[in-house]
Design a protein around this motif. Structure first.
Motif, PDB file in Angstrom:
ATOM      1  N   MET A   1       8.385  17.724  36.782  1.00  0.00           N
ATOM      2  CA  MET A   1       8.890  18.793  37.431  1.00  0.00           C
ATOM      3  C   MET A   1      10.629  18.832  37.609  1.00  0.00           C
ATOM      4  O   MET A   1      11.182  19.854  37.048  1.00  0.00           O
ATOM      5  N   ASP A   2      11.060  17.480  38.043  1.00  0.00           N
ATOM      6  CA  ASP A   2      12.356  17.634  38.089  1.00  0.00           C
ATOM      7  C   ASP A   2      13.054  17.523  36.692  1.00  0.00           C
ATOM      8  O   ASP A   2      14.075  18.286  36.315  1.00  0.00           O
ATOM      9  N   GLY A   3      12.416  17.210  35.589  1.00  0.00           N
ATOM     10  CA  GLY A   3      12.910  17.083  34.178  1.00  0.00           C
ATOM     11  C   GLY A   3      12.909  18.631  33.544  1.00  0.00           C
ATOM     12  O   GLY A   3      13.836  18.757  32.972  1.00  0.00           O
ATOM     13  N   ILE A   4      11.931  19.247  33.859  1.00  0.00           N
ATOM     14  CA  ILE A   4      11.992  20.542  33.382  1.00  0.00           C
ATOM     15  C   ILE A   4      13.022  21.502  34.031  1.00  0.00           C
ATOM     16  O   ILE A   4      13.585  22.243  33.547  1.00  0.00           O
ATOM     17  N   ASP A   5      13.093  21.190  35.579  1.00  0.00           N
ATOM     18  CA  ASP A   5      14.038  21.793  36.356  1.00  0.00           C
ATOM     19  C   ASP A   5      15.582  21.737  35.398  1.00  0.00           C
ATOM     20  O   ASP A   5      16.463  22.495  35.040  1.00  0.00           O
ATOM     21  N   TYR A   6      15.757  20.479  35.302  1.00  0.00           N
ATOM     22  CA  TYR A   6      17.152  19.745  34.888  1.00  0.00           C
ATOM     23  C   TYR A   6      17.364  20.330  33.371  1.00  0.00           C
ATOM     24  O   TYR A   6      18.367  21.003  33.016  1.00  0.00           O
ATOM     25  N   ALA A   7      16.539  20.288  32.639  1.00  0.00           N
ATOM     26  CA  ALA A   7      16.722  20.664  31.140  1.00  0.00           C
ATOM     27  C   ALA A   7      16.574  22.054  30.735  1.00  0.00           C
ATOM     28  O   ALA A   7      17.358  22.772  30.078  1.00  0.00           O
ATOM     29  N   TRP A   8      15.588  22.878  31.389  1.00  0.00           N
ATOM     30  CA  TRP A   8      15.424  24.279  30.990  1.00  0.00           C
ATOM     31  C   TRP A   8      15.680  25.251  32.369  1.00  0.00           C
ATOM     32  O   TRP A   8      15.511  26.575  32.209  1.00  0.00           O
TER      33      TRP A   8
END
Length: 92
Positions: free
Chosen positions: A21-28
């Motif tokens: 979830m945090d990676g998706i928010d960070y990347a996209w």
């Protein structure tokens, strides 16, 4: 042994969920419920969930790549160990 692996898989799955979830928010920039749905879908897909979990842990949580790799890819050495034990025990 199967119970240990199941419990470990579920616990790591929760870490993966939040790391993804945090990676998706960070990347996209996808956050909220849509980010949760994407993360929930990919969390328990073994290599995809682990890879995305490592991405989120390294880039958002500032973990070392080795720490994240050990946490999210723990099942690979366990699987290899079980395979080796099975081969040794079956070669009577």
């Amino acid at each position: 042994m199967q119970l240990f692996i199941f419990i470990g898989y579920v616990v790591v799955g929760f870490y993966q969920l939040f790391a993804i979830m945090d990676g998706i928010d960070y990347a996209w920039g996808i956050e909220g419920f849509l980010g949760f749905l994407i993360a929930a879908f990919t969390t328990y897909i073994p290599l995809l969930g682990s890879g995305l979990g490592v991405y989120g842990a390294v880039h958002v949580w500032d973990w070392n790549i080795w720490q994240a790799g050990l946490l999210f890819f723990w099942f690979v050495p366990v699987w290899l160990l079980m395979l080796a034990i099975g081969i040794v025990l079956s070669s009577d």
